[in-house]
Design an enzyme around this catalytic site. Structure first.
Site, PDB file in Angstrom:
ATOM      1  N   GLU A  18       0.827  -1.204   0.000  1.00 42.70           N
ATOM      2  CA  GLU A  18       0.000   0.000   0.000  1.00 42.70           C
ATOM      3  C   GLU A  18       0.867   1.262   0.000  1.00 42.70           C
ATOM      4  OE1 GLU A  18      -4.350  -0.014   1.707  1.00 42.70           O
ATOM      5  OE2 GLU A  18      -3.001   0.759   3.236  1.00 42.70           O
ATOM      6  N   LYS A  33     -13.969   2.104  -2.778  1.00 44.55           N
ATOM      7  CA  LYS A  33     -14.781   2.528  -1.627  1.00 44.55           C
ATOM      8  C   LYS A  33     -15.984   3.332  -2.107  1.00 44.55           C
ATOM      9  CE  LYS A  33     -11.216   3.179   1.916  1.00 44.55           C
ATOM     10  NZ  LYS A  33     -10.550   4.207   2.715  1.00 44.55           N
ATOM     11  N   HIS A  65       7.390 -26.504   0.156  1.00 38.72           N
ATOM     12  CA  HIS A  65       6.584 -27.531  -0.507  1.00 38.72           C
ATOM     13  C   HIS A  65       5.404 -26.921  -1.251  1.00 38.72           C
ATOM     14  CE1 HIS A  65       8.819 -30.750   1.571  1.00 38.72           C
ATOM     15  NE2 HIS A  65       8.990 -29.789   2.463  1.00 38.72           N
TER      16      HIS A  65
HETATM   17  O1  PA5 Z   1      -2.818   2.074   5.863  1.00 40.13           O
HETATM   18  C1  PA5 Z   1      -3.933   2.554   5.808  1.00 40.13           C
HETATM   19  O2  PA5 Z   1      -4.147   3.741   6.038  1.00 40.13           O
HETATM   20  C2  PA5 Z   1      -5.151   1.687   5.514  1.00 40.13           C
HETATM   21  O3  PA5 Z   1      -4.813   0.428   5.120  1.00 40.13           O
HETATM   22  C3  PA5 Z   1      -6.032   1.617   6.748  1.00 40.13           C
HETATM   23  O4  PA5 Z   1      -5.320   1.028   7.804  1.00 40.13           O
HETATM   24  C4  PA5 Z   1      -7.321   0.836   6.518  1.00 40.13           C
HETATM   25  O5  PA5 Z   1      -7.963   1.282   5.359  1.00 40.13           O
HETATM   26  C5  PA5 Z   1      -8.261   1.015   7.704  1.00 40.13           C
HETATM   27  O6  PA5 Z   1      -8.530   2.368   7.874  1.00 40.13           O
HETATM   28  P1  PA5 Z   1      -9.107   2.951   9.229  1.00 40.13           P
HETATM   29  O7  PA5 Z   1      -8.124   2.677  10.314  1.00 40.13           O
HETATM   30  O8  PA5 Z   1      -9.275   4.409   8.958  1.00 40.13           O
HETATM   31  O9  PA5 Z   1     -10.410   2.263   9.492  1.00 40.13           O
END
Ligand code: PA5
Length: 461
Positions: free
Chosen positions: A290, A430, A316
């Site tokens: 990410e 989203k 494996h």
């Molecule tokens: O790294 C990030 O910002 C995202 O992966 C969030 O952790 C994830 O979308 C969850 O978001 P939130 O903590 O706002 O619910």
């Protein structure tokens, strides 16, 4: 002893597919720029993860809350997803005894079980709700934005159940972990007087394991969060130097980025040789994917693809591909110096030499021999690989490892020339979800989604 990164097999001549031996020397200037980027963000107050280990007041508050609950509760249920779930999951599986949730209360030292939801699958959610007694539970609702659909749906289901118990129960059972000011969760906390811990606005979700996101669930199950943060602080101090050869996160980041962008190795496998560290690989996948998979400002795209694996299990399953598949991977092993326990393999069936060679060795020795053998086999086939050596799986050394990966991600972001701290690529999905669910303000997204090609029966078999 501290965590160290052995990169012998990332370079030639140890590995014919490695980078030139002088790579670190020739990368020194680029790395200085990456350090400057991280330093500038820290100075500007926009990059908070390095200083999280200094928050002793937060740790004291969490430990007090956890101690007050110990004995009163059997379960902690964590509502969260992504960065708000992967870190807590990693801490539990690495630092609690194996099969923690299956142990009885005495074996758990009176600390509760921890259930991390990390999804909205009604089958597993339902099974969990059937099992826990909410009058003997703490529910941690963790969301930095305070509005993530998955987390808030988990919360709403929980909240209705708590409401039916009586007016005093939501406040007793719930803990919120969210932004200090923004979001629906914060607003509910204010109205309902729910105990709430802050996630600093300068720390993104996937960098948040050392905020209350990870520390609260860890404290509730008796993990030594002071040692975790002490280890993280020690690694941070090592990762602040602009001298590349002395900076473990810097060396990791530079070698991975160069293997990706100059050597065709865009897949980065993380393969711990310890069941306890399996979820470190899952946590790393989010951090690396990410943060680094991004569109470039001037056009084009970058980003390595992280792949989790587990030694020896994946020898494996995936190692055939690592050995003979395309030359598009690096593999990083995590080796543990001293395991918490070991088991001697009995010397039985002496008449069978193909079995007898095992007897008298230990299971731990076999695991480590397999790791060394796999690394050697990969190197001899021109497949670059490195080893993160962790002396022991304990809170201090896990803290070191966490901070190493977080700094490596920050440095890699700078080396790739991207913003490692945003995730614009997840927004469209989203918005379409909101449109499908009829959320006000997302009508245009609903229409855009409905305007996409719909599943074609001709393309279905
Ligand atoms: O790294 C990030 O910002 C995202 O992966 C969030 O952790 C994830 O979308 C969850 O978001 P939130 O903590 O706002 O619910």
């Amino acid at each position: 002893m501290a965590v160290r990164f052995d990169f012998t097999n990332m370079l030639a001549p140890a590995c014919s597919g490695g980078l030139p031996a002088e790579t670190l020397a020739t990368s020194a200037a680029a790395f200085t720029t990456a350090v400057a980027d991280v330093t500038a963000r820290r100075a500007a107050g926009t990059l908070g993860f390095p200083m999280l280990p200094e928050d002793a007041a937060l740790r004291a508050a969490l430990k007090a809350d956890a101690l007050a609950s110990r004995g009163e509760i059997d379960d902690v249920v964590l509502c969260g997803i992504g960065g708000s779930a992967l870190g807590p999951n990693m801490l539990r599986s690495a630092l609690c005894p194996p099969r923690w949730n299956e142990l009885d209360a005495e074996a758990r030292g009176g600390w509760p079980r921890l259930h991390v939801m990390d999804n909205v699958d009604p089958v597993t959610m339902g099974a969990l709700f059937d099992r826990v007694d909410l009058t003997r539970t703490r529910v941690l609702v963790i969301s930095k934005s305070g509005g993530t659909a998955e987390t808030m749906s988990q919360y709403l289901v929980m909240r209705e159940k708590l409401n039916t118990l009586g007016a005093e129960w939501p406040k007793k059972v719930l803990r919120f972990i969210t932004d200090p000011e923004k979001g629906v969760l914060r607003a509910i906390a204010r109205t309902d007087g729910i105990i709430t811990y802050d996630i600093p606005p300068t720390v993104g979700g996937r960098f948040s394991v050392l905020t209350a996101v990870g520390l609260a669930p860890a404290a509730f199950i008796g993990i030594d969060i002071d040692a975790l943060c002490a280890g993280a602080a020690a690694m941070r101090d090592r990762c602040e130097t602009p001298e590349l050869a002395k900076n473990p996160a810097g060396v990791f980041a530079v070698l991975q980025q160069l293997h990706d962008q100059q050597n065709g190795r865009s897949i980065h496998v993380l393969m711990p040789y310890a069941d306890a560290l399996r979820d470190v690989a899952n946590w790393f996948v989010q951090l690396w994917a990410e943060s680094l998979g991004k569109a470039l400002p001037g056009g084009g795209n970058v980003g390595p693809t992280p792949v989790p694996a587990l030694g020896a299990t994946d020898q494996h399953a995936q190692v055939q591909n690592f050995m003979e598949g395309p030359h598009d991977k690096t593999v990083t092993f995590i080796a543990v110096g001293t395991l918490d326990r070991d088991i001697t393999i009995p010397a039985l069936h002496g008449a069978f030499p193909d079995l007898a060679y095992l007897g008298g060795n230990t299971i731990g020795a076999l695991l480590d021999a397999e790791r060394r053998a796999t690394a050697g086999a990969l190197a001899s086939s021109g497949r670059p690989n490195g080893v993160l050596h962790i002396p022991k799986v304990d809170a201090h050394h896990l803290g070191e490892l966490i901070m190493l990966f977080e700094f490596a991600t920050a440095f890699a972001g700078a080396l790739y020339g991207i913003d490692a701290y945003n995730q614009p690529g997840v927004e469209l999905g989203k918005q379409f979800t909101y449109g499908i669910f009829g959320r006000p303000g997302f009508e245009a997204d609903r229409d855009r989604f409905n305007g996409l090609a719909q599943p074609d029966p001709a393309c279905s078999v």
